[in-house]
Design a protein around this motif. Structure first.
Motif, PDB file in Angstrom:
ATOM      1  N   GLY A  45       0.821  -1.203   0.000  1.00  0.00           N
ATOM      2  CA  GLY A  45       0.000   0.000   0.000  1.00  0.00           C
ATOM      3  C   GLY A  45       0.856   1.254   0.000  1.00  0.00           C
ATOM      4  N   ALA A  46       0.193   2.394   0.049  1.00  0.00           N
ATOM      5  CA  ALA A  46       0.892   3.675   0.024  1.00  0.00           C
ATOM      6  C   ALA A  46       0.129   4.692   0.858  1.00  0.00           C
ATOM      7  CB  ALA A  46       1.044   4.183  -1.409  1.00  0.00           C
ATOM      8  N   VAL A  47       0.841   5.725   1.269  1.00  0.00           N
ATOM      9  CA  VAL A  47       0.260   6.823   2.035  1.00  0.00           C
ATOM     10  C   VAL A  47       0.518   8.111   1.261  1.00  0.00           C
ATOM     11  CG1 VAL A  47       0.370   8.134   4.192  1.00  0.00           C
ATOM     12  CG2 VAL A  47       0.692   5.653   4.223  1.00  0.00           C
ATOM     13  N   LEU A  48      -0.515   8.905   1.075  1.00  0.00           N
ATOM     14  CA  LEU A  48      -0.387  10.220   0.452  1.00  0.00           C
ATOM     15  C   LEU A  48      -0.650  11.264   1.526  1.00  0.00           C
ATOM     16  CD1 LEU A  48      -0.181  12.164  -1.988  1.00  0.00           C
ATOM     17  CD2 LEU A  48      -2.639  11.833  -2.303  1.00  0.00           C
ATOM     18  N   VAL A  49       0.271  12.198   1.683  1.00  0.00           N
ATOM     19  CA  VAL A  49       0.112  13.272   2.658  1.00  0.00           C
ATOM     20  C   VAL A  49      -0.314  14.527   1.908  1.00  0.00           C
ATOM     21  CG1 VAL A  49       1.254  14.665   4.425  1.00  0.00           C
ATOM     22  CG2 VAL A  49       1.891  12.260   4.130  1.00  0.00           C
ATOM     23  N   GLU A  50      -1.448  15.100   2.339  1.00  0.00           N
ATOM     24  CA  GLU A  50      -1.979  16.318   1.726  1.00  0.00           C
ATOM     25  C   GLU A  50      -2.237  17.365   2.800  1.00  0.00           C
ATOM     26  OE1 GLU A  50      -4.595  15.274  -2.166  1.00  0.00           O
ATOM     27  OE2 GLU A  50      -5.616  15.046  -0.253  1.00  0.00           O
ATOM     28  N   ASP A  51      -2.143  18.608   2.402  1.00  0.00           N
ATOM     29  CA  ASP A  51      -2.516  19.722   3.264  1.00  0.00           C
ATOM     30  C   ASP A  51      -3.202  20.762   2.398  1.00  0.00           C
ATOM     31  OD1 ASP A  51      -2.762  21.389   5.476  1.00  0.00           O
ATOM     32  OD2 ASP A  51      -0.787  22.286   5.172  1.00  0.00           O
ATOM     33  N   ARG A  52      -4.453  21.037   2.690  1.00  0.00           N
ATOM     34  CA  ARG A  52      -5.244  22.014   1.924  1.00  0.00           C
ATOM     35  C   ARG A  52      -5.206  21.719   0.427  1.00  0.00           C
ATOM     36  NH1 ARG A  52      -2.251  26.713   4.601  1.00  0.00           N
ATOM     37  NH2 ARG A  52      -2.493  26.067   6.742  1.00  0.00           N
ATOM     38  N   ASN A  53      -5.481  20.473   0.081  1.00  0.00           N
ATOM     39  CA  ASN A  53      -5.522  20.013  -1.312  1.00  0.00           C
ATOM     40  C   ASN A  53      -4.181  20.097  -2.034  1.00  0.00           C
ATOM     41  OD1 ASN A  53      -8.235  19.269  -1.234  1.00  0.00           O
ATOM     42  ND2 ASN A  53      -8.892  21.359  -1.657  1.00  0.00           N
ATOM     43  N   THR A  54      -3.089  20.227  -1.292  1.00  0.00           N
ATOM     44  CA  THR A  54      -1.752  20.210  -1.878  1.00  0.00           C
ATOM     45  C   THR A  54      -1.086  18.892  -1.511  1.00  0.00           C
ATOM     46  OG1 THR A  54      -1.545  22.602  -1.687  1.00  0.00           O
ATOM     47  CG2 THR A  54       0.496  21.359  -1.952  1.00  0.00           C
ATOM     48  N   GLN A  55      -0.660  18.158  -2.525  1.00  0.00           N
ATOM     49  CA  GLN A  55       0.019  16.894  -2.276  1.00  0.00           C
ATOM     50  C   GLN A  55       1.445  17.182  -1.834  1.00  0.00           C
ATOM     51  OE1 GLN A  55      -0.417  14.771  -5.955  1.00  0.00           O
ATOM     52  NE2 GLN A  55      -2.608  14.487  -5.662  1.00  0.00           N
ATOM     53  N   ILE A  56       1.797  16.679  -0.647  1.00  0.00           N
ATOM     54  CA  ILE A  56       3.107  16.964  -0.076  1.00  0.00           C
ATOM     55  C   ILE A  56       4.089  15.835  -0.361  1.00  0.00           C
ATOM     56  CG2 ILE A  56       4.355  17.391   2.076  1.00  0.00           C
ATOM     57  CD1 ILE A  56       1.728  18.694   3.091  1.00  0.00           C
ATOM     58  N   THR A  57       3.695  14.611  -0.043  1.00  0.00           N
ATOM     59  CA  THR A  57       4.583  13.473  -0.264  1.00  0.00           C
ATOM     60  C   THR A  57       3.771  12.189  -0.320  1.00  0.00           C
ATOM     61  OG1 THR A  57       6.626  12.394   0.476  1.00  0.00           O
ATOM     62  CG2 THR A  57       5.061  13.020   2.183  1.00  0.00           C
ATOM     63  N   CYS A  58       4.410  11.152  -0.800  1.00  0.00           N
ATOM     64  CA  CYS A  58       3.801   9.829  -0.861  1.00  0.00           C
ATOM     65  C   CYS A  58       4.883   8.816  -0.505  1.00  0.00           C
ATOM     66  CB  CYS A  58       3.260   9.573  -2.264  1.00  0.00           C
ATOM     67  SG  CYS A  58       2.325   8.045  -2.403  1.00  0.00           S
ATOM     68  N   PHE A  59       4.519   7.829   0.318  1.00  0.00           N
ATOM     69  CA  PHE A  59       5.496   6.816   0.701  1.00  0.00           C
ATOM     70  C   PHE A  59       4.802   5.485   0.921  1.00  0.00           C
ATOM     71  CE2 PHE A  59       4.341   9.397   4.368  1.00  0.00           C
ATOM     72  CZ  PHE A  59       3.901   8.458   5.286  1.00  0.00           C
ATOM     73  N   ASP A  60       5.599   4.416   0.949  1.00  0.00           N
ATOM     74  CA  ASP A  60       5.060   3.072   1.159  1.00  0.00           C
ATOM     75  C   ASP A  60       4.404   2.979   2.528  1.00  0.00           C
ATOM     76  OD1 ASP A  60       6.120   2.431  -1.277  1.00  0.00           O
ATOM     77  OD2 ASP A  60       7.819   1.301  -0.473  1.00  0.00           O
ATOM     78  N   LEU A  61       3.287   2.306   2.602  1.00  0.00           N
ATOM     79  CA  LEU A  61       2.552   2.150   3.852  1.00  0.00           C
ATOM     80  C   LEU A  61       3.396   1.452   4.907  1.00  0.00           C
ATOM     81  CD1 LEU A  61      -0.144   2.482   5.359  1.00  0.00           C
ATOM     82  CD2 LEU A  61      -0.851   0.308   4.390  1.00  0.00           C
ATOM     83  N   ASP A  62       4.160   0.460   4.518  1.00  0.00           N
ATOM     84  CA  ASP A  62       4.987  -0.290   5.464  1.00  0.00           C
ATOM     85  C   ASP A  62       6.111   0.543   6.070  1.00  0.00           C
ATOM     86  OD1 ASP A  62       3.438  -2.475   4.970  1.00  0.00           O
ATOM     87  OD2 ASP A  62       4.867  -3.447   3.633  1.00  0.00           O
ATOM     88  N   SER A  63       6.472   1.651   5.442  1.00  0.00           N
ATOM     89  CA  SER A  63       7.591   2.451   5.944  1.00  0.00           C
ATOM     90  C   SER A  63       7.177   3.367   7.086  1.00  0.00           C
ATOM     91  CB  SER A  63       8.202   3.284   4.812  1.00  0.00           C
ATOM     92  OG  SER A  63       7.304   4.295   4.401  1.00  0.00           O
ATOM     93  N   TYR A  64       5.879   3.482   7.348  1.00  0.00           N
ATOM     94  CA  TYR A  64       5.402   4.379   8.399  1.00  0.00           C
ATOM     95  C   TYR A  64       5.166   3.578   9.670  1.00  0.00           C
ATOM     96  CZ  TYR A  64       2.848   8.100  10.728  1.00  0.00           C
ATOM     97  OH  TYR A  64       2.447   9.063  11.606  1.00  0.00           O
ATOM     98  N   LYS A  65       6.130   3.590  10.566  1.00  0.00           N
ATOM     99  CA  LYS A  65       6.045   2.803  11.794  1.00  0.00           C
ATOM    100  C   LYS A  65       6.076   3.676  13.053  1.00  0.00           C
ATOM    101  CE  LYS A  65       6.377  -1.196   9.675  1.00  0.00           C
ATOM    102  NZ  LYS A  65       5.287  -2.082   9.515  1.00  0.00           N
ATOM    103  N   ARG A  66       6.205   4.976  12.914  1.00  0.00           N
ATOM    104  CA  ARG A  66       6.335   5.870  14.055  1.00  0.00           C
ATOM    105  C   ARG A  66       5.125   5.743  14.985  1.00  0.00           C
ATOM    106  NH1 ARG A  66       6.440  12.245  13.301  1.00  0.00           N
ATOM    107  NH2 ARG A  66       5.004  11.516  11.749  1.00  0.00           N
TER     108      ARG A  66
END
Length: 69
Positions: A45-66
């Protein structure tokens, strides 16, 4: 079938026509989408980070462990 014609067809007046050329184009688009989805599936899977309809970054879902144990 109606949804497919509406999505991929070419509007001509009141009609929407899905001819062989448009079907070939749609199939190529779907093949590209399938390939992208297969790649995302392998990665988990993947994660898309947005703020006010602006795409900031996208990364693999497995990489987000914080914050997870």
């Amino acid at each position: 079938m109606l949804k497919i014609v509406k999505q991929f067809g070419i509007k001509q007046g009141e009609r929407i026509i899905l001819n062989k050329k448009a079907i070939q184009k749609a199939l190529k688009e779907l093949e590209a989408l399938n390939q992208s989805l297969q790649s995302l599936h392998v990665k988990g899977g993947a994660v898309l980070v947005e703020d006010r309809n602006t795409q900031i970054t996208c990364f693999d879902l497995d990489s987000y462990k914080r914050g997870q144990k």
